[in-house]
Design an enzyme around this catalytic site. Structure first.
Site, PDB file in Angstrom:
ATOM      1  CE  LYS A  85      -2.614   1.572   3.285  1.00  0.00           C
ATOM      2  NZ  LYS A  85      -3.506   1.679   2.188  1.00  0.00           N
ATOM      3  CB  CYS A 114      -0.876  12.127  -3.968  1.00  0.00           C
ATOM      4  SG  CYS A 114      -0.247  10.481  -4.047  1.00  0.00           S
TER       5      CYS A 114
END
Ligand SMILES: Cc1cc2nc3c(=O)[nH]c(=O)nc-3n(C[C@H](O)[C@H](O)[C@H](O)COP(=O)(O)O)c2cc1C
Lengths: 313, 263
Positions: free
Chosen positions: A52, A138
């Site tokens: 992750k 992001c």
């Protein structure tokens, strides 16, 4: 639940200098740090595990509710909850020494220096990581929250800064929430990426018609699962037409037929995401199925069929 | 924790929209640790509904495990259509268990809506252990109730419309009995508004309280980080992980009331 399989090395693949036993990987954010699932499944069979996203500092992530099921998919807004790179180095890297599966670390940051610092920290210690996958979906706090992944010059700059700092595999993970995914993929390729992976989740929303409330705290989240497979396939196919580096297909894969579709569209390897939540052994099962499917097909190996989809026009 | 292919032994409606299902599930039964734990169930083979559904375990007897579920969508509807002998996949047992219920305390067990299973499970356990306890079960109306209102035996039903038991929420009988009880401990499971009311009551009156919380769950095994609940941490560090939020699947589903809050 353990299943026995025999690995057919003829379905092995190479990305950059690294060869993988098979093209079936598990996707970032859907398999933890790679250390959680072994109780339930035999992770050694997987081609690779992508961890992750790891950030420079630990992150709590977003307030609940963070997930909701939607038709043939789900929306998530986890907000990159993770332990941070220092703890990752202290606690996870040592565990990987005892795992034979190849581990790819997924990295996320809110500005260029954060990505750079994470890679530098990892490169300053010894580890068995085979590479990095860079999450560029992001929001960049310095550039007013615009995602790195929506701009090809930002993507290229990030790629080249990271390329200077690592010889490990550098895979740029592309967002589908852009007007031209191919130009961003080209930016990554020209700046030295070994491969691109596509796609990350698709922006989505879900509302409870009874209460009238949003089902996700942050209003918008990322759609994943079978619902996005056609979007992922088109992205991979478009990238394959223009790029010379390998493409790793992601989005809605639940079966070996899905894998075949991605490979025919141009993927050299694939990642399984949401399906792991239902059964963390999905990848393992698909490896079995895929070996059989290839055996029964007109192709000699997975490598043979990359990009061989027959178009009608 | 295992993924087990189980066989359905029974599947019956016990009240309006409320069903009970039993499975032959020797492996999960073997690992089962007590009232509060749940299984993650996969009712459909198709991918229209990709995620499993967490269901609290209502009982375990030898190799038979049961759940109680309320029909509120396609998936639970499909579950109600399953036949005896059908196979169904369970992942479990998952989660922690209710604790500190023994003869030194007086457990007040409160359940409502979908949160009946762990409470009925704990009720059975208290009964077997010969512990004196009270039970409060809340529902919309009498059609959703399936046990008897029996204040003599400290079983209190409540309904929104007063069609059985007391009118109003579970807080009505709770308010009444709490003062008459020595060393009460509350154990509750149910919809969020109910848990929130009990939570606030517990903190105000300083009553030890364990809440079994429901949370939308992606995987049930800590992979997705989806099922978080707010932790009652007044001063988390600037950069922290799992100090503000707790993962219900790995750290719950049961929390001491003072450790969490409902937004
Ligand atoms: C709950 C959840 C968390 C995710 N977290 C990350 C993450 O931390 N970093 C990342 O690059 N992708 C993340 N993803 C995206 C997946 O890696 C993948 O790109 C996407 O889910 C599409 O594949 P799928 O349809 O097979 O799930 C996440 C996806 C989900 C569903």
């Amino acid at each position: 639940m353990k299943r026995k399989i025999s690995i057919l090395p003829k379905n092995s693949i190479e990305i950059g200098q690294v060869s993988f036993n098979n093209p079936i990987w598990v996707a970032s954010g859907t398999f933890g740090y790679g250390t959680e699932a072994p109780e339930l499944v035999d992770v050694e069979k997987l081609g690779a595990i992508v961890t992750k996203s790891i950030t420079l500092h630990p992150r709590e992530g977003n307030p609940p509710p963070r997930i909701v099921e939607t038709s043939s998919g789900m929306i998530n807004s986890i907000g990159l909850a993770n332990i941070g790179v220092d703890k990752y180095i202290d606690e996870m890297l040592p565990i990987y020494k005892n795992v034979s599966t190849k581990i790819i670390m997924n990295v996320a940051g809110t500005d260029l220096m954060e990505y750079v610092e994470i890679i530098e920290k990892i490169e300053s210690v010894s580890s068995d990581l085979v590479g990095f996958e860079i999450n560029i979906s992001c929001p960049n706090v310095k550039k007013g929250g615009m995602e790195f992944g929506v701009d090809n010059s930002m993507t290229a700059e990030l790629t080249s800064e990271l390329r200077k700092r690592t010889d490990r595999l550098l895979i740029m993970k592309l967002s589908p929430n852009v007007s031209d995914i191919v130009s961003i993929g080209m930016g990554a390729q020209d700046a030295g990426a070994d491969a691109v992976s596509a796609i990350n989740t698709v922006v989505g929303m879900s509302i409870d018609s009874n209460s009238g409330k949003s089902n996700i705290y942050t209003t918008y989240g990322g759609l994943s699962g079978p619902a996005i497979k056609p979007i992922g396939l088109a992205a991979v196919h478009k990238l394959y037409q223009k790029l010379s580096i390998p493409i790793i297909g992601i989005g809605g894969i639940v079966s070996s037929n899905d894998v075949m579709e991605y490979i025919l569209a141009g993927a050299s390897a694939v990642q399984i995401g949401t399906a792991n939540y239902r059964d963390p052994g999905t990848g393992e099962g698909i490896i079995d199925e895929l070996n059989q499917t290839v055996e029964n097909s007109k192709w000699d190996s997975v490598k043979d069929m990359v990009g061989k989809a027959k178009l009608l026009s | 924790m295992i993924i087990e292919k189980t066989i359905i032994q029974s599947n019956n409606q016990i009240a309006e929209n409320i069903w009970k299902m039993q499975f032959e599930s020797p492996q999960i039964a073997e690992e089962y640790a007590g009232a509060g734990q749940f299984v993650n169930i996969l009712p459909n083979d198709d991918w229209n509904h990709p995620l499993r559904r967490p269901m609290s375990i209502a009982s375990v007897e030898d190799s038979t495990l049961s759940i109680i579920y309320k029909i509120f969508g396609d998936v639970t509807e499909a579950l109600s259509k399953k036949k005896v002998g059908d196979a169904i996949e369970l992942l479990g047992p998952i989660g922690n268990v209710f604790t500190k219920w023994d003869s030194n305390v007086f457990p007040i067990l409160i359940g409502g809506g979908v949160g009946l299973a762990p409470i009925l499970n704990l009720k059975d356990q208290c009964h077997v252990a010969d512990i004196d306890y009270a039970t409060i079960i809340g529902a919309k109306n009498s059609n959703e109730q399936f046990i008897d209102h029996d204040p003599e035996n400290k079983i209190y039903l409540t309904t929104d419309d007063g069609s059985i038991g007391e009118t109003g929420t579970v807080m009505v009988p709770l308010d009444k009995i709490i003062t008459k009880i020595d060393n009460p401990h509350i154990y509750a499971c149910g919809p969020e508004p109910m848990l929130k009311a009990i939570h606030d009551f517990a903190l105000k009156n300083e009553i030890p309280t364990q809440l079994s919380v429901e949370s939308y769950m992606g995987c049930g095994i800590g992979l997705c980080q989806g099922c978080v609940i707010n932790k009652n941490n007044k001063a988390p560090k600037e950069h922290s992980y799992h100090e503000k939020y707790s993962l219900v699947c790995l750290d719950g589903p049961i929390y001491e009331a003072e450790d969490i809050y409902f937004a």
